[in-house]
Design a protein around this motif. Structure first.
Motif, PDB file in Angstrom:
ATOM      1  N   LEU A 215      33.719  14.780  13.659  1.00  0.00           N
ATOM      2  CA  LEU A 215      33.351  14.541  12.257  1.00  0.00           C
ATOM      3  C   LEU A 215      31.976  15.088  11.900  1.00  0.00           C
ATOM      4  O   LEU A 215      31.612  15.121  10.722  1.00  0.00           O
ATOM      5  N   GLY A 216      31.207  15.495  12.869  1.00  0.00           N
ATOM      6  CA  GLY A 216      29.899  16.057  12.599  1.00  0.00           C
ATOM      7  C   GLY A 216      28.839  15.000  12.343  1.00  0.00           C
ATOM      8  O   GLY A 216      29.046  13.801  12.562  1.00  0.00           O
ATOM      9  N   SER A 217      27.690  15.452  11.858  1.00  0.00           N
ATOM     10  CA  SER A 217      26.562  14.551  11.567  1.00  0.00           C
ATOM     11  C   SER A 217      26.442  14.344  10.064  1.00  0.00           C
ATOM     12  O   SER A 217      26.562  15.290   9.277  1.00  0.00           O
ATOM     13  N   HIS A 218      26.224  13.089   9.690  1.00  0.00           N
ATOM     14  CA  HIS A 218      26.128  12.751   8.262  1.00  0.00           C
ATOM     15  C   HIS A 218      25.031  11.698   8.067  1.00  0.00           C
ATOM     16  O   HIS A 218      24.804  10.846   8.936  1.00  0.00           O
ATOM     17  N   PRO A 219      24.372  11.745   6.912  1.00  0.00           N
ATOM     18  CA  PRO A 219      23.412  10.671   6.594  1.00  0.00           C
ATOM     19  C   PRO A 219      24.119   9.326   6.517  1.00  0.00           C
ATOM     20  O   PRO A 219      25.313   9.245   6.193  1.00  0.00           O
ATOM     21  N   THR A 222      26.256   8.454   3.450  1.00  0.00           N
ATOM     22  CA  THR A 222      27.412   9.262   3.056  1.00  0.00           C
ATOM     23  C   THR A 222      28.661   8.387   2.970  1.00  0.00           C
ATOM     24  O   THR A 222      28.908   7.533   3.814  1.00  0.00           O
ATOM     25  N   THR A 223      29.454   8.640   1.943  1.00  0.00           N
ATOM     26  CA  THR A 223      30.704   7.879   1.778  1.00  0.00           C
ATOM     27  C   THR A 223      31.885   8.833   1.631  1.00  0.00           C
ATOM     28  O   THR A 223      31.764   9.945   1.127  1.00  0.00           O
ATOM     29  N   PHE A 225      34.014  10.723   3.593  1.00  0.00           N
ATOM     30  CA  PHE A 225      34.108  12.098   4.100  1.00  0.00           C
ATOM     31  C   PHE A 225      35.250  12.181   5.129  1.00  0.00           C
ATOM     32  O   PHE A 225      35.610  11.189   5.768  1.00  0.00           O
ATOM     33  N   GLY A 227      37.176  14.600   8.286  1.00  0.00           N
ATOM     34  CA  GLY A 227      37.155  15.681   9.268  1.00  0.00           C
ATOM     35  C   GLY A 227      38.556  15.901   9.816  1.00  0.00           C
ATOM     36  O   GLY A 227      39.454  15.058   9.658  1.00  0.00           O
ATOM     37  N   TYR A 272      37.372   3.726  10.162  1.00  0.00           N
ATOM     38  CA  TYR A 272      37.932   5.028   9.773  1.00  0.00           C
ATOM     39  C   TYR A 272      39.428   4.882   9.531  1.00  0.00           C
ATOM     40  O   TYR A 272      40.046   3.879   9.905  1.00  0.00           O
ATOM     41  N   ASN A 313      39.442  10.073   7.965  1.00  0.00           N
ATOM     42  CA  ASN A 313      38.598   9.773   6.807  1.00  0.00           C
ATOM     43  C   ASN A 313      37.705   8.572   7.097  1.00  0.00           C
ATOM     44  O   ASN A 313      38.177   7.561   7.630  1.00  0.00           O
ATOM     45  N   SER A 317      29.762   5.311   5.604  1.00  0.00           N
ATOM     46  CA  SER A 317      28.990   5.446   6.842  1.00  0.00           C
ATOM     47  C   SER A 317      27.650   4.723   6.765  1.00  0.00           C
ATOM     48  O   SER A 317      26.688   5.095   7.438  1.00  0.00           O
TER      49      SER A 317
END
Length: 334
Positions: A215-219, A222-223, A225, A227, A272, A313, A317
């Protein structure tokens, strides 16, 4: 007075019988042969994984009886022709449902394909059979499925090749002395030994590989998102086999609503949702059969590798910054 004496005589023909012994190459020795089983069953569980290399051996036993009062020498040749009029020894074919075929070969101990021509029969050296004695021996024949002829595309069912009348032959001859000549020369007798070669293709599915959904890096703020990984599931199913894939997060939720845990302290949680497409169709595991699993992903096998994309999804976060992960179990019903 003189009497004339007359001798009457006749020709007595004595029957004379001359017995001629004809050295028959056939009447003195009889030979028979048989496969150890009337049906050589290569396997009852042929799948795309073993359709190219499954094999089994069969024992072909021959017996020769000398009914004469003197010793004899015999030679035996064992041949088998094609059963499908293809005139091919390598491959031969078994026929299954809807004329589908499995390619196979039958090989002699020397590795050569077994057939009925001069260079493909099994031929014994001349061997001694004492008077009123039966000599028994055998040869091992290998039956193998072959790669490169589409065996992995075979559909479910029973496949067979019937070597019955006129498709296999035992030839033999006998002599009073050992001879270097084989059964292809001179006078010989023939006999038959019927058998069948069989294999059964079954529906099955095998997961070849799996790949992580990153899913990568997110702040943390973040809502919503998403992957994905389009090669998350790589699997192979029998051609024509219907399957239904269920995904189960580690918490066992049947609707694919999982929870990731931070990888260090194992304390913090991140919810998730598993999806089968980017538009939001949930991917769960609410059944354990093809029919009862209603929120899985269905498909049909083609005998080759097939891939399925998994979407994940994350609704929110807003959690403690950390690395989070979870393990998803893949259930394939077919």
């Amino acid at each position: 007075m003189m009497k004339l004496l007359q001798w009457r005589y006749g020709l007595l023909v004595l029957p004379v019988t001359l017995w001629l012994s004809i050295d028959s190459a056939q009447a003195d020795v009889t030979c028979t042969t048989s496969m150890n089983t009337n049906t050589v069953n290569i396997s009852n569980t042929i799948t795309p994984a073993n359709a190219n290399d499954e094999s089994i051996t069969g024992t072909l036993t021959y017996r020769c009886t000398n009914s004469e009062p003197s010793d004899r020498y015999a030679s035996v040749c064992l041949g088998v022709s094609d059963s499908d009029n293809s005139n091919s020894l390598n491959p031969r074919y078994m026929t299954g449902p809807n004329s589908s075929r499995l390619a196979f070969t039958m090989t002699l101990p020397n590795g050569q394909p077994w057939g009925d021509s001069r260079d493909s029969v099994y031929q014994t050296p001349s061997f001694l059979i004492p008077s009123n004695t039966t000599v028994t021996d055998s040869v091992v024949i290998k039956f193998s499925l072959l790669p490169g002829f589409g065996n992995t595309l075979a559909t479910q069912g029973i496949y067979s090749s019937d070597f019955s009348v006129n498709h296999k032959i035992l030839t033999y001859q006998s002599n009073v002395e050992p001879t270097p000549f084989g059964c292809e020369t001179g006078v010989y007798e023939q006999n038959q030994f019927p058998f069948k070669v069989q294999a059964t293709v079954v529906n099955t599915c095998k997961i070849n590989t799996t790949s992580n959904v990153l899913l990568g890096s997110h702040p943390a703020s973040t809502t919503n998102f998403t992957g994905s990984n389009n090669e998350a599931i790589n699997m192979t199913c029998t051609n024509g086999a219907l399957y239904n894939i269920g995904l189960a997060p580690s918490n066992g939720d049947i609707n694919g609503q999982g929870v990731m845990t931070d990888t260090v302290s194992k304390t913090y949680k991140l919810p998730y949702q598993l999806l089968s497409n980017p538009t939001g169709t949930i991917w769960g595991n609410n059944g354990n059969t093809y029919a009862t699993l209603t929120n899985g992903v269905t498909g049909q096998g083609n005998g080759g590798a097939q891939t399925h994309t998994v979407y994940v999804n994350v609704p929110n976060s807003d959690v403690k910054p950390a690395s989070y992960s979870d393990t998803v179990t893949i259930n394939v019903n077919y």
